[in-house]
Design a protein around this motif. Structure first.
Motif, PDB file in Angstrom:
ATOM      1  N   ARG A  38      -1.021  -0.601  -4.151  1.00 12.85           N
ATOM      2  CA  ARG A  38      -2.365  -0.042  -4.002  1.00 12.85           C
ATOM      3  C   ARG A  38      -2.198   1.389  -3.504  1.00 12.85           C
ATOM      4  NH1 ARG A  38      -5.630   0.369   0.489  1.00 12.85           N
ATOM      5  NH2 ARG A  38      -4.181  -0.944   1.686  1.00 12.85           N
ATOM      6  N   ILE A  39      -2.566   2.359  -4.344  1.00 15.25           N
ATOM      7  CA  ILE A  39      -2.345   3.765  -4.019  1.00 15.25           C
ATOM      8  C   ILE A  39      -3.509   4.284  -3.169  1.00 15.25           C
ATOM      9  CG2 ILE A  39      -2.147   6.093  -4.964  1.00 15.25           C
ATOM     10  CD1 ILE A  39      -0.658   4.919  -7.330  1.00 15.25           C
ATOM     11  N   VAL A  40      -3.148   4.956  -2.073  1.00 10.16           N
ATOM     12  CA  VAL A  40      -4.124   5.523  -1.146  1.00 10.16           C
ATOM     13  C   VAL A  40      -3.895   7.027  -1.066  1.00 10.16           C
ATOM     14  CG1 VAL A  40      -4.984   5.516   1.222  1.00 10.16           C
ATOM     15  CG2 VAL A  40      -4.140   3.382   0.200  1.00 10.16           C
ATOM     16  N   SER A  75       0.857  -1.184   0.000  1.00 14.61           N
ATOM     17  CA  SER A  75       0.000   0.000   0.000  1.00 14.61           C
ATOM     18  C   SER A  75       0.891   1.232   0.000  1.00 14.61           C
ATOM     19  CB  SER A  75      -0.926   0.004   1.216  1.00 14.61           C
ATOM     20  OG  SER A  75      -0.203  -0.141   2.417  1.00 14.61           O
ATOM     21  N   LEU A  76       0.590   2.167  -0.880  1.00 12.10           N
ATOM     22  CA  LEU A  76       1.434   3.330  -1.146  1.00 12.10           C
ATOM     23  C   LEU A  76       0.625   4.604  -0.977  1.00 12.10           C
ATOM     24  CD1 LEU A  76       3.995   4.747  -2.349  1.00 12.10           C
ATOM     25  CD2 LEU A  76       3.035   4.267  -4.611  1.00 12.10           C
ATOM     26  N   GLY A  77       1.056   5.482  -0.061  1.00  8.37           N
ATOM     27  CA  GLY A  77       0.353   6.737   0.153  1.00  8.37           C
ATOM     28  C   GLY A  77       0.728   7.797  -0.855  1.00  8.37           C
ATOM     29  N   LYS A  78      -0.276   8.592  -1.242  1.00  9.90           N
ATOM     30  CA  LYS A  78      -0.076   9.684  -2.198  1.00  9.90           C
ATOM     31  C   LYS A  78      -0.825  10.915  -1.709  1.00  9.90           C
ATOM     32  CE  LYS A  78      -1.470  11.321  -6.773  1.00  9.90           C
ATOM     33  NZ  LYS A  78      -2.432  11.110  -7.877  1.00  9.90           N
ATOM     34  N   VAL A  79      -0.142  12.058  -1.644  1.00 11.58           N
ATOM     35  CA  VAL A  79      -0.810  13.304  -1.281  1.00 11.58           C
ATOM     36  C   VAL A  79      -1.796  13.679  -2.382  1.00 11.58           C
ATOM     37  CG1 VAL A  79      -0.512  15.756  -0.786  1.00 11.58           C
ATOM     38  CG2 VAL A  79       1.145  14.103   0.087  1.00 11.58           C
ATOM     39  N   ALA A  80      -3.000  14.039  -1.984  1.00 12.96           N
ATOM     40  CA  ALA A  80      -4.053  14.329  -2.960  1.00 12.96           C
ATOM     41  C   ALA A  80      -3.978  15.762  -3.476  1.00 12.96           C
ATOM     42  CB  ALA A  80      -5.417  14.071  -2.325  1.00 12.96           C
ATOM     43  N   TYR A  81      -2.762  16.234  -3.765  1.00 16.24           N
ATOM     44  CA  TYR A  81      -2.539  17.529  -4.395  1.00 16.24           C
ATOM     45  C   TYR A  81      -1.748  17.297  -5.686  1.00 16.24           C
ATOM     46  CZ  TYR A  81      -3.430  19.314   0.373  1.00 16.24           C
ATOM     47  OH  TYR A  81      -3.952  19.586   1.605  1.00 16.24           O
ATOM     48  N   ILE A  82      -1.711  18.327  -6.548  1.00 14.22           N
ATOM     49  CA  ILE A  82      -1.036  18.129  -7.822  1.00 14.22           C
ATOM     50  C   ILE A  82       0.481  18.033  -7.665  1.00 14.22           C
ATOM     51  CG2 ILE A  82      -2.885  19.217  -9.119  1.00 14.22           C
ATOM     52  CD1 ILE A  82      -1.073  21.669  -9.461  1.00 14.22           C
ATOM     53  N   ASN A  83       1.012  18.349  -6.462  1.00 14.80           N
ATOM     54  CA  ASN A  83       2.469  18.271  -6.306  1.00 14.80           C
ATOM     55  C   ASN A  83       2.995  16.849  -6.308  1.00 14.80           C
ATOM     56  OD1 ASN A  83       1.705  17.422  -3.736  1.00 14.80           O
ATOM     57  ND2 ASN A  83       2.502  19.220  -2.685  1.00 14.80           N
ATOM     58  N   CYS A  84       2.107  15.862  -6.272  1.00 16.64           N
ATOM     59  CA  CYS A  84       2.552  14.468  -6.363  1.00 16.64           C
ATOM     60  C   CYS A  84       2.457  13.912  -7.784  1.00 16.64           C
ATOM     61  CB  CYS A  84       1.735  13.575  -5.421  1.00 16.64           C
ATOM     62  SG  CYS A  84       2.525  13.337  -3.807  1.00 16.64           S
TER      63      CYS A  84
END
Length: 275
Positions: A30-32, A4-13
């Motif tokens: 699995r991206i969260v 499981s892989l965390g991703k910031v929900a902003y365009i900077n990611c």
């Protein structure tokens, strides 16, 4: 095992994840999505295996995490998406009430440092999340905003302090807002899966950075920016590398926080193996 892989929900990611999410770069994960603060909590609680996290989250729990090399979100000058906006000059904020976002620990500690050390003021800080300036109470003199809301907020109050620019002018170093980290227990049990995902993230970064115009066309309407503004932000403001200078900036930040009593000690940056 799909990590499981965390991703910031902003365009900077987007310049790191776009290639994976488009299916151009294979990745078993699995991206969260979440805010920086949410991802910090999820990784600490064991609800994520690996994630982009606030630099300060690593500093506070460095015994639990290992950093992935060559990945970070930082700036070597203005960041544009980490802003402190105020009704009065920053030097006039002593004792005044200001709002600090709940969504980013690193930015909270950085703005406190800049206000105290550069401007010589210690406001009254209140934790609150502001998505728009128009709902800011009249008795609040300033507000810290991050991410996509900050990109839309520039110029909406008389004074704007870009935290990336403030740090660069003060120290001469780039600032690292976030790093990618894996839980040590996950790395111990899933070393090869971690290395595969790290390689996929690096490949996705190369793929995505070569397609920033395409990314801007995709995301600009989502955040309410024109394509040119979006392109300047992703191409010229942000950095996604973790070079020796970035690492020097991280250590300077942690050392200053230790001196302020905000960290018990300056952590050693420990990385996964390079294979």
């Amino acid at each position: 095992m799909a990590l499981s892989l965390g991703k910031v929900a902003y365009i900077n990611c987007e310049p790191v994840y776009y290639g994976i999410e488009q299916g151009a770069i294979p990745a078993e994960c699995r991206i969260v999505d979440g805010t920086p603060a949410e991802l910090n909590r999820m990784l600490e609680a064991g609800d994520l295996d690996l994630s982009v996290i606030s630099a300060i989250e690593y500093a506070r729990h460095s015994d639990r995490y290992l950093i992935l090399p060559d990945l970070a979100i930082g700036s070597d000058g203005p960041a544009e998406s980490v802003l402190f906006l105020s009704r009065v000059k920053p030097a006039s904020l002593d004792g005044r009430l200001v709002h600090l976002t709940r969504d980013s620990l690193t930015s909270v500690y950085l703005v406190k440092l800049l206000l105290a050390k550069v401007f010589g003021v210690r406001p009254q800080f209140l934790s609150a999340t502001a998505d728009t300036i128009d709902r800011l109470p009249e008795d609040v003199a300033g507000v810290l905003m991050i991410g996509d809301p900050a990109l839309r907020a520039r110029g909406q109050l008389p004074f704007t302090l870009d935290l990336g620019q403030g740090w660069k002018e003060w120290t001469g170093l780039p600032f690292v807002f976030a790093v990618w980290a894996v839980r040590r227990d996950v790395y111990d049990d899933h070393r090869e899966e971690t290395h595969r995902l790290h390689r996929a993230l690096l490949s996705s970064k190369r793929y995505s950075l070569a397609r920033l115009d395409e990314i801007c066309t995709t995301v600009c309407q989502r955040v309410g920016l024109d394509s040119d503004t979006c392109a300047t932000y992703l191409k010229e403001r942000l950095s996604f590398d973790l070079t020796p200078r970035h690492i020097e900036g991280l250590y300077r930040f942690f050392t200053l926080l230790e001196a302020e009593g905000d960290l018990p000690s300056t952590p050693v940056l420990e990385f996964i193996d390079v294979v």
